[in-house]
Scaffold this motif. Structure first.
Motif, PDB file in Angstrom:
ATOM      1  N   ALA A   1      46.599  52.881  56.263  1.00  0.00           N
ATOM      2  CA  ALA A   1      46.383  54.088  55.465  1.00  0.00           C
ATOM      3  C   ALA A   1      45.622  53.719  54.200  1.00  0.00           C
ATOM      4  O   ALA A   1      45.736  52.611  53.691  1.00  0.00           O
ATOM      5  CB  ALA A   1      47.708  54.731  55.104  1.00  0.00           C
ATOM      6  N   TYR A   2      44.838  54.660  53.718  1.00  0.00           N
ATOM      7  CA  TYR A   2      44.082  54.429  52.492  1.00  0.00           C
ATOM      8  C   TYR A   2      44.734  55.173  51.342  1.00  0.00           C
ATOM      9  O   TYR A   2      45.246  56.272  51.502  1.00  0.00           O
ATOM     10  CB  TYR A   2      42.645  54.930  52.633  1.00  0.00           C
ATOM     11  N   LYS A   3      44.711  54.539  50.180  1.00  0.00           N
ATOM     12  CA  LYS A   3      45.123  55.211  48.953  1.00  0.00           C
ATOM     13  C   LYS A   3      44.153  54.794  47.859  1.00  0.00           C
ATOM     14  O   LYS A   3      43.348  53.881  48.037  1.00  0.00           O
ATOM     15  CB  LYS A   3      46.571  54.916  48.598  1.00  0.00           C
ATOM     16  N   LEU A   4      44.224  55.458  46.743  1.00  0.00           N
ATOM     17  CA  LEU A   4      43.305  55.213  45.648  1.00  0.00           C
ATOM     18  C   LEU A   4      43.766  54.015  44.828  1.00  0.00           C
ATOM     19  O   LEU A   4      44.907  53.965  44.379  1.00  0.00           O
ATOM     20  CB  LEU A   4      43.229  56.464  44.765  1.00  0.00           C
ATOM     21  N   GLY A   5      42.877  53.038  44.641  1.00  0.00           N
ATOM     22  CA  GLY A   5      43.177  51.880  43.807  1.00  0.00           C
ATOM     23  C   GLY A   5      42.597  52.054  42.419  1.00  0.00           C
ATOM     24  O   GLY A   5      41.608  52.755  42.224  1.00  0.00           O
ATOM     25  N   GLN A   6      43.230  51.415  41.438  1.00  0.00           N
ATOM     26  CA  GLN A   6      42.763  51.508  40.059  1.00  0.00           C
ATOM     27  C   GLN A   6      41.438  50.773  39.882  1.00  0.00           C
ATOM     28  O   GLN A   6      41.156  49.796  40.570  1.00  0.00           O
ATOM     29  CB  GLN A   6      43.796  50.888  39.119  1.00  0.00           C
ATOM     30  N   LEU A   7      40.637  51.253  38.941  1.00  0.00           N
ATOM     31  CA  LEU A   7      39.399  50.573  38.590  1.00  0.00           C
ATOM     32  C   LEU A   7      39.775  49.249  37.931  1.00  0.00           C
ATOM     33  O   LEU A   7      40.473  49.240  36.917  1.00  0.00           O
ATOM     34  CB  LEU A   7      38.578  51.430  37.625  1.00  0.00           C
ATOM     35  N   PRO A   8      39.354  48.115  38.505  1.00  0.00           N
ATOM     36  CA  PRO A   8      39.699  46.821  37.895  1.00  0.00           C
ATOM     37  C   PRO A   8      39.118  46.704  36.483  1.00  0.00           C
ATOM     38  O   PRO A   8      38.020  47.185  36.211  1.00  0.00           O
ATOM     39  CB  PRO A   8      39.056  45.799  38.833  1.00  0.00           C
ATOM     40  N   SER A   9      39.859  46.058  35.598  1.00  0.00           N
ATOM     41  CA  SER A   9      39.413  45.959  34.210  1.00  0.00           C
ATOM     42  C   SER A   9      38.077  45.223  34.087  1.00  0.00           C
ATOM     43  O   SER A   9      37.301  45.495  33.183  1.00  0.00           O
ATOM     44  CB  SER A   9      40.475  45.276  33.350  1.00  0.00           C
ATOM     45  N   ALA A  10      37.787  44.311  35.004  1.00  0.00           N
ATOM     46  CA  ALA A  10      36.511  43.589  34.962  1.00  0.00           C
ATOM     47  C   ALA A  10      35.327  44.491  35.286  1.00  0.00           C
ATOM     48  O   ALA A  10      34.184  44.156  34.963  1.00  0.00           O
ATOM     49  CB  ALA A  10      36.550  42.415  35.937  1.00  0.00           C
ATOM     50  N   ARG A  11      35.570  45.645  35.897  1.00  0.00           N
ATOM     51  CA  ARG A  11      34.485  46.557  36.278  1.00  0.00           C
ATOM     52  C   ARG A  11      34.385  47.790  35.371  1.00  0.00           C
ATOM     53  O   ARG A  11      33.599  48.693  35.645  1.00  0.00           O
ATOM     54  CB  ARG A  11      34.675  46.995  37.732  1.00  0.00           C
ATOM     55  N   ILE A  12      35.159  47.834  34.310  1.00  0.00           N
ATOM     56  CA  ILE A  12      35.130  48.989  33.409  1.00  0.00           C
ATOM     57  C   ILE A  12      33.723  49.212  32.859  1.00  0.00           C
ATOM     58  O   ILE A  12      33.197  50.322  32.896  1.00  0.00           O
ATOM     59  CB  ILE A  12      36.149  48.832  32.261  1.00  0.00           C
ATOM     60  N   ASN A  13      33.102  48.163  32.362  1.00  0.00           N
ATOM     61  CA  ASN A  13      31.770  48.309  31.755  1.00  0.00           C
ATOM     62  C   ASN A  13      30.683  48.604  32.774  1.00  0.00           C
ATOM     63  O   ASN A  13      29.599  49.054  32.409  1.00  0.00           O
ATOM     64  CB  ASN A  13      31.411  47.063  30.948  1.00  0.00           C
ATOM     65  N   ASP A  14      30.949  48.363  34.064  1.00  0.00           N
ATOM     66  CA  ASP A  14      29.982  48.717  35.101  1.00  0.00           C
ATOM     67  C   ASP A  14      29.937  50.214  35.347  1.00  0.00           C
ATOM     68  O   ASP A  14      28.921  50.747  35.785  1.00  0.00           O
ATOM     69  CB  ASP A  14      30.331  48.023  36.425  1.00  0.00           C
ATOM     70  N   HIS A  15      31.033  50.904  35.095  1.00  0.00           N
ATOM     71  CA  HIS A  15      31.135  52.324  35.443  1.00  0.00           C
ATOM     72  C   HIS A  15      31.313  53.253  34.250  1.00  0.00           C
ATOM     73  O   HIS A  15      30.810  54.364  34.263  1.00  0.00           O
ATOM     74  CB  HIS A  15      32.295  52.542  36.418  1.00  0.00           C
ATOM     75  N   LEU A  16      32.049  52.841  33.222  1.00  0.00           N
ATOM     76  CA  LEU A  16      32.316  53.695  32.074  1.00  0.00           C
ATOM     77  C   LEU A  16      31.425  53.298  30.908  1.00  0.00           C
ATOM     78  O   LEU A  16      31.428  52.140  30.483  1.00  0.00           O
ATOM     79  CB  LEU A  16      33.779  53.603  31.652  1.00  0.00           C
ATOM     80  N   VAL A  17      30.670  54.262  30.401  1.00  0.00           N
ATOM     81  CA  VAL A  17      29.784  54.034  29.265  1.00  0.00           C
ATOM     82  C   VAL A  17      30.296  54.888  28.113  1.00  0.00           C
ATOM     83  O   VAL A  17      30.390  56.108  28.226  1.00  0.00           O
ATOM     84  CB  VAL A  17      28.323  54.392  29.605  1.00  0.00           C
ATOM     85  N   LYS A  18      30.613  54.232  26.998  1.00  0.00           N
ATOM     86  CA  LYS A  18      31.160  54.928  25.839  1.00  0.00           C
ATOM     87  C   LYS A  18      30.083  55.731  25.133  1.00  0.00           C
ATOM     88  O   LYS A  18      28.951  55.285  24.993  1.00  0.00           O
ATOM     89  CB  LYS A  18      31.760  53.916  24.855  1.00  0.00           C
ATOM     90  N   GLY A  19      30.499  56.907  24.676  1.00  0.00           N
ATOM     91  CA  GLY A  19      29.598  57.776  23.925  1.00  0.00           C
ATOM     92  C   GLY A  19      30.136  58.042  22.529  1.00  0.00           C
ATOM     93  O   GLY A  19      30.887  57.230  21.978  1.00  0.00           O
ATOM     94  N   SER A  20      29.780  59.159  21.995  1.00  0.00           N
ATOM     95  CA  SER A  20      30.135  59.515  20.627  1.00  0.00           C
ATOM     96  C   SER A  20      31.641  59.765  20.488  1.00  0.00           C
ATOM     97  O   SER A  20      32.343  60.038  21.461  1.00  0.00           O
ATOM     98  CB  SER A  20      29.362  60.756  20.186  1.00  0.00           C
ATOM     99  N   LEU A  21      32.107  59.663  19.258  1.00  0.00           N
ATOM    100  CA  LEU A  21      33.517  59.876  18.937  1.00  0.00           C
ATOM    101  C   LEU A  21      33.733  61.237  18.287  1.00  0.00           C
ATOM    102  O   LEU A  21      32.777  61.902  17.887  1.00  0.00           O
ATOM    103  CB  LEU A  21      34.003  58.782  17.981  1.00  0.00           C
TER     104      LEU A  21
END
Length: 165
Positions: A139-159
């Motif tokens: 069965a498949y379930k959703l796995g967490q985004l590994p911390s080493a790949r955060i910068n590959d997918h999430l780009v920080k913007g304005s605050l």
């Protein structure tokens, strides 16, 4: 000679000490990166529901953006942030704690979806890092985004963006 050296050292220490700056320059405020959102959260949710699957991987180069509306600072969420755009909201599972340091409420974030996965858990649609087939064999379930790949997918913007429900 001793008095002259003493007077000279006192004069030098007072001169050097008086050259300090009382106020420091403020660090530059973060701005939005040069990315354009080409997908909405509502469309992402609709595509998952239309697929008939509980989880699916994302192979297209979509980019979504949203403002963080919930983080793990208060302890209500663990290893998860919630973002919203004008159409919907979605949780993002990330394998790291204290996410509020980098992703506080009110920060705009851009997410590169290619290589991520989306799934339904407890009737909520969430984003994750991969399809996990090892936890429950067959069965498949959703796995967490590994911390080493955060910068590959999430780009920080304005605050300090306004969060409107």
């Amino acid at each position: 000679m001793y008095k002259f050296t003493l007077c000279l050292s006192i004069l030098l220490s007072l001169t050097i000490g008086s050259c300090t700056k009382d106020q420091f320059d403020a660090p530059p405020s973060p701005t939005d990166p040069n990315l354009t959102s080409n997908y909405s959260l509502k469309r992402l949710k609709d595509d998952l529901k239309l697929s008939g699957k509980d989880v699916m991987s994302i192979d297209s180069a979509y980019i979504i953006s949203g403002i963080i509306t919930a983080d793990d600072k208060a302890g209500n969420f663990y290893k998860e942030i919630v973002i919203q755009d004008s159409s919907a909201a979605i949780g993002i599972l990330i394998d790291r704690s204290n996410l509020y340091n980098d992703f506080p409420i009110g920060r705009r974030v851009f997410i590169k979806l290619k290589g991520m996965a989306v799934g339904i858990s407890n009737n909520l649609v969430q984003l994750g890092g991969y399809l996990d087939s090892l936890s429950v064999p067959g069965a498949y379930k959703l796995g967490q985004l590994p911390s080493a790949r955060i910068n590959d997918h999430l780009v920080k913007g304005s605050l300090n963006n306004k969060v409107t429900p």
